[in-house]
Design a protein around this motif. Sequence first.
Motif, PDB file in Angstrom:
ATOM      1  N   CYS A   1       0.847  -1.201   0.000  1.00 57.37           N
ATOM      2  CA  CYS A   1       0.000   0.000   0.000  1.00 57.37           C
ATOM      3  C   CYS A   1       0.879   1.245   0.000  1.00 57.37           C
ATOM      4  CB  CYS A   1      -0.901  -0.018   1.233  1.00 57.37           C
ATOM      5  SG  CYS A   1      -1.923   1.467   1.441  1.00 57.37           S
ATOM      6  N   ILE A   2       0.571   2.193  -0.885  1.00 57.02           N
ATOM      7  CA  ILE A   2       1.359   3.428  -0.979  1.00 57.02           C
ATOM      8  C   ILE A   2       0.643   4.613  -0.330  1.00 57.02           C
ATOM      9  CG2 ILE A   2       2.556   2.685  -3.064  1.00 57.02           C
ATOM     10  CD1 ILE A   2       0.640   4.465  -4.687  1.00 57.02           C
ATOM     11  N   GLY A   3      -0.529   4.368   0.251  1.00 57.29           N
ATOM     12  CA  GLY A   3      -1.218   5.442   0.959  1.00 57.29           C
ATOM     13  C   GLY A   3      -1.796   6.512   0.069  1.00 57.29           C
ATOM     14  N   CYS A   4      -2.324   6.120  -1.098  1.00 53.92           N
ATOM     15  CA  CYS A   4      -2.819   7.117  -2.058  1.00 53.92           C
ATOM     16  C   CYS A   4      -4.205   7.657  -1.693  1.00 53.92           C
ATOM     17  CB  CYS A   4      -2.848   6.531  -3.462  1.00 53.92           C
ATOM     18  SG  CYS A   4      -4.084   5.231  -3.697  1.00 53.92           S
ATOM     19  N   THR A   5      -4.923   6.971  -0.832  1.00 55.31           N
ATOM     20  CA  THR A   5      -6.282   7.318  -0.347  1.00 55.31           C
ATOM     21  C   THR A   5      -7.390   7.108  -1.371  1.00 55.31           C
ATOM     22  OG1 THR A   5      -6.378   9.704  -0.870  1.00 55.31           O
ATOM     23  CG2 THR A   5      -5.262   9.075   1.187  1.00 55.31           C
ATOM     24  N   LEU A   6      -7.056   6.588  -2.568  1.00 52.54           N
ATOM     25  CA  LEU A   6      -8.107   6.407  -3.581  1.00 52.54           C
ATOM     26  C   LEU A   6      -9.143   5.388  -3.132  1.00 52.54           C
ATOM     27  CD1 LEU A   6      -5.995   6.449  -6.873  1.00 52.54           C
ATOM     28  CD2 LEU A   6      -7.414   8.272  -5.915  1.00 52.54           C
ATOM     29  N   CYS A   7      -8.718   4.354  -2.439  1.00 54.32           N
ATOM     30  CA  CYS A   7      -9.687   3.364  -1.963  1.00 54.32           C
ATOM     31  C   CYS A   7     -10.576   3.940  -0.867  1.00 54.32           C
ATOM     32  CB  CYS A   7      -8.972   2.102  -1.469  1.00 54.32           C
ATOM     33  SG  CYS A   7      -7.838   2.376  -0.082  1.00 54.32           S
ATOM     34  N   ILE A   8     -10.005   4.805  -0.038  1.00 53.32           N
ATOM     35  CA  ILE A   8     -10.793   5.448   1.018  1.00 53.32           C
ATOM     36  C   ILE A   8     -11.906   6.276   0.401  1.00 53.32           C
ATOM     37  CG2 ILE A   8     -10.711   7.187   2.855  1.00 53.32           C
ATOM     38  CD1 ILE A   8      -7.924   6.203   3.560  1.00 53.32           C
ATOM     39  N   ARG A   9     -11.555   7.000  -0.665  1.00 57.28           N
ATOM     40  CA  ARG A   9     -12.559   7.837  -1.327  1.00 57.28           C
ATOM     41  C   ARG A   9     -13.601   7.005  -2.061  1.00 57.28           C
ATOM     42  NH1 ARG A   9      -8.796  11.893  -4.578  1.00 57.28           N
ATOM     43  NH2 ARG A   9      -7.069  10.646  -3.806  1.00 57.28           N
ATOM     44  N   ALA A  10     -13.236   5.796  -2.470  1.00 54.91           N
ATOM     45  CA  ALA A  10     -14.174   4.945  -3.217  1.00 54.91           C
ATOM     46  C   ALA A  10     -15.139   4.200  -2.308  1.00 54.91           C
ATOM     47  CB  ALA A  10     -13.394   3.944  -4.069  1.00 54.91           C
ATOM     48  N   CYS A  11     -14.751   3.944  -1.080  1.00 61.20           N
ATOM     49  CA  CYS A  11     -15.575   3.112  -0.199  1.00 61.20           C
ATOM     50  C   CYS A  11     -16.874   3.824   0.163  1.00 61.20           C
ATOM     51  CB  CYS A  11     -14.810   2.770   1.079  1.00 61.20           C
ATOM     52  SG  CYS A  11     -15.775   1.755   2.226  1.00 61.20           S
ATOM     53  N   PRO A  12     -18.022   3.214  -0.103  1.00 57.46           N
ATOM     54  CA  PRO A  12     -19.291   3.899   0.134  1.00 57.46           C
ATOM     55  C   PRO A  12     -19.737   3.921   1.586  1.00 57.46           C
ATOM     56  CG  PRO A  12     -19.717   1.716  -0.715  1.00 57.46           C
ATOM     57  CD  PRO A  12     -18.218   1.898  -0.752  1.00 57.46           C
ATOM     58  N   VAL A  13     -19.033   3.182   2.447  1.00 60.54           N
ATOM     59  CA  VAL A  13     -19.465   3.099   3.853  1.00 60.54           C
ATOM     60  C   VAL A  13     -18.326   3.415   4.825  1.00 60.54           C
ATOM     61  CG1 VAL A  13     -21.370   1.501   3.408  1.00 60.54           C
ATOM     62  CG2 VAL A  13     -19.071   0.589   3.861  1.00 60.54           C
ATOM     63  N   ASP A  14     -17.272   4.054   4.346  1.00 63.13           N
ATOM     64  CA  ASP A  14     -16.143   4.445   5.201  1.00 63.13           C
ATOM     65  C   ASP A  14     -15.539   3.260   5.960  1.00 63.13           C
ATOM     66  OD1 ASP A  14     -16.254   7.109   4.446  1.00 63.13           O
ATOM     67  OD2 ASP A  14     -17.617   7.670   6.060  1.00 63.13           O
ATOM     68  N   ALA A  15     -15.405   2.134   5.268  1.00 64.53           N
ATOM     69  CA  ALA A  15     -14.858   0.940   5.911  1.00 64.53           C
ATOM     70  C   ALA A  15     -13.351   0.835   5.766  1.00 64.53           C
ATOM     71  CB  ALA A  15     -15.514  -0.316   5.332  1.00 64.53           C
TER      72      ALA A  15
END
Length: 212
Positions: free
Chosen positions: A86-100
Amino acid sequence: MSCLSLADRIDALLPQTQCTKCGYDGCRPYAQAIADGAAPINRCPPGGDAGIAALADLLDTATLPLDLSRGAPGPLTVAHIDEAHCIGCTLCIRACPVDAIVGANKRMHTVLADWCTGCDLCVAPCPVDCIAMVPAGRAWTAADAQAARERHRARQERLARETADNMRLTAAADTPPAPPPAAGRPDDEARKRAAIESALARARARRTSPAT
């Protein structure tokens, strides 16, 4: 008599995975589309045949085969991040619809497995392919659906607030600064008039003074 709208009752039967496989931006928009007659009842792979049957019963309509072009039903999976890559780009955080997914910019992210809905929306944005969907080892429950609905709603409200705040900041930044005080401000004009009157008074005094 229930005060719930038809869309509310349809939404209550959907699994709340917020996966968007139905073609709508979450379960509630899909529920509204069904209620409006704009979408069929067979577009929800996580709900499967049981979900279609429940919707058909509610709407007193015929069941339909699941639209497999939207995806196939299956056991619950959850996202897993290979933290070493993981490079810590935050793209997955922004994609997650339930803040998981939790983490910070340029820092390792991790998934809250008991919050993950298995939507897989975080997989595609990952630039280093370090996210995989793995078996959850449990079934998705009605309690899971209710919790996911609430987290999704809270996230949508937070994003709406952030958008409104950003729009206000942008508008403030785009507002031109106040112009500098004009040369003809009232106090400047009064000063000019006083100087002129003083000069005229001196001129009159010179004219009326006897010659020496």
